[in-house]
Motif scaffolding. Structure first.
Motif, PDB file in Angstrom:
ATOM      1  N   THR A 125      31.730  50.502 -27.514  1.00  0.00           N
ATOM      2  CA  THR A 125      32.017  50.292 -26.095  1.00  0.00           C
ATOM      3  C   THR A 125      30.806  50.722 -25.264  1.00  0.00           C
ATOM      4  O   THR A 125      30.228  51.784 -25.523  1.00  0.00           O
ATOM      5  N   ASP A 141      29.825  39.846 -25.290  1.00  0.00           N
ATOM      6  CA  ASP A 141      31.047  39.195 -25.775  1.00  0.00           C
ATOM      7  C   ASP A 141      30.796  38.579 -27.156  1.00  0.00           C
ATOM      8  O   ASP A 141      31.557  38.818 -28.098  1.00  0.00           O
ATOM      9  N   ARG A 146      33.061  45.897 -26.772  1.00  0.00           N
ATOM     10  CA  ARG A 146      33.887  46.115 -25.592  1.00  0.00           C
ATOM     11  C   ARG A 146      32.901  46.620 -24.538  1.00  0.00           C
ATOM     12  O   ARG A 146      32.140  47.552 -24.818  1.00  0.00           O
ATOM     13  N   ARG A 183      38.030  42.063 -23.686  1.00  0.00           N
ATOM     14  CA  ARG A 183      37.067  43.131 -23.989  1.00  0.00           C
ATOM     15  C   ARG A 183      35.986  43.321 -22.932  1.00  0.00           C
ATOM     16  O   ARG A 183      35.400  44.396 -22.824  1.00  0.00           O
TER      17      ARG A 183
END
Ligand code: ZN
Length: 328
Positions: A125, A141, A146, A183
């Motif tokens: 992330t 993406d 994320r 996400r």
């Protein structure tokens, strides 16, 4: 449709659950992409349902939740190591080179490279802030991250938009575009406390708060920033942000190195959070943020690598080591 069962076996499983449990050797079971069970290997034996599962042997490996990089500039991969230790390298090297050579394609390719580097080191992330963030969002993406794509805005204009007003419109459109993505989301990320006018900061904050996405910016990081606020406004950067009403739960202040007790109290009172970039801050001899004071007040603090040109690494484990060492 029947779900697909996968089991990671023989791993050192660091759960990060409330009890801080570690299963060694342990297993993690998934139905499609949802974790359904985890525990000691000895408790897995004899489960008839394993018959049609795919087993992944993770002997000698750690299985743990993905790590979060709370502050970085993925588009800056080409500038890694450039002008290290040069005073004010932001203005001497980075901004001029961005103005000259940064474009959509370079942001896209650089972000893909940075994503690969982070995924290989366990980061899943990312809070990114840079220019041409539509390209960054697309790359993040595609790479399966994320992420939050923060469109950077500043008064003097940047490589993507000469007019900060256009950058704001672009940023808001990006927020809308990714509003329902599972996400990826987006936000407007003003460059910093001295590189954006109060009006620009307020407009970015208004939009980010409206869409409930982070309002993130460089804060209390640079010597010239501290001198400016002291000499021109008789304030600190944090008290300035508070005075114009942009300190709130959406505010994620990056760095926060030079802080007074009152600044820390203001962050706490306004539910703002901090991205602590120990590697970047110490490499450039900027100082060490008062993280214990943040922890004592219950301010949310996470780790960031800063851009690859600032900390020279996108590895969060390195930040953990530096964080522990410096704060001891
Ligand atoms: Zn930064």
């Amino acid at each position: 449709m029947k779900s697909v069962r996968t089991v990671i076996v023989n791993a050192k499983v660091v759960t990060m659950n409330q009890k801080g449990e570690i299963f060694n050797p342990g297993f993690v079971m998934f139905e499609d992409d949802v974790i359904t069970m985890t525990g000691e290997m000895k408790d897995l034996k004899g489960d008839a349902a394993l018959a049609d599962a795919t087993l992944l042997d993770a002997r000698n490996a750690i299985v743990m939740p993905g790590m979060i990089n709370l502050h970085t500039h993925m588009g800056m991969i080409p500038f890694r190591g450039l002008g290290d230790d040069c005073k004010d390298r932001l203005r001497v090297f980075l901004i001029p080179m961005e103005q000259k050579s940064m474009d959509e394609e370079l942001v896209y390719l650089s972000t893909r490279y940075a994503a690969a580097e982070m995924l290989l080191s366990g980061v899943t992330t990312v809070m990114d802030m840079y220019y041409y963030e539509e390209e960054a969002a697309k790359a993040m993406d595609e790479m399966g991250l994320r992420a939050i794509a923060g469109q950077t805005v500043m008064d003097e204009g940047a490589c993507d938009f000469k007019d900060p007003g256009e950058a704001i419109v672009y940023g808001e459109n990006l927020i809308k575009k990714y509003k329902n993505h599972p996400r990826i989301s987006a936000c407007i990320a003003p460059h910093g406390t001295t590189t954006c006018s109060p009006d620009l900061l307020k407009e970015a904050y208004r939009i980010d708060s409206f869409y409930e996405v982070p309002f993130t910016l460089h804060t209390a990081e640079m010597d010239y920033e501290m001198e400016y606020f002291e000499n021109e406004k008789n304030m600190t950067p944090v008290s300035f942000l508070n005075s114009i009403g942009v300190l709130g739960k959406e505010t994620l202040a990056a760095h926060c190195i030079h802080m007074t007790d009152e600044d820390l109290d203001l962050l706490k009172e306004n539910h703002a959070s901090v991205a602590h970039c120990i590697g970047s801050n110490t490499k450039a001899a900027k100082g060490v943020a008062p993280v214990s004071g943040m922890n004592q007040r219950g301010i949310a603090v996470g780790l960031g690598t800063d851009g690859p040109a600032s900390g020279n690494t996108l590895d969060i484990l390195t930040q953990m080591k530096l964080c522990a060492d410096f704060h001891k």
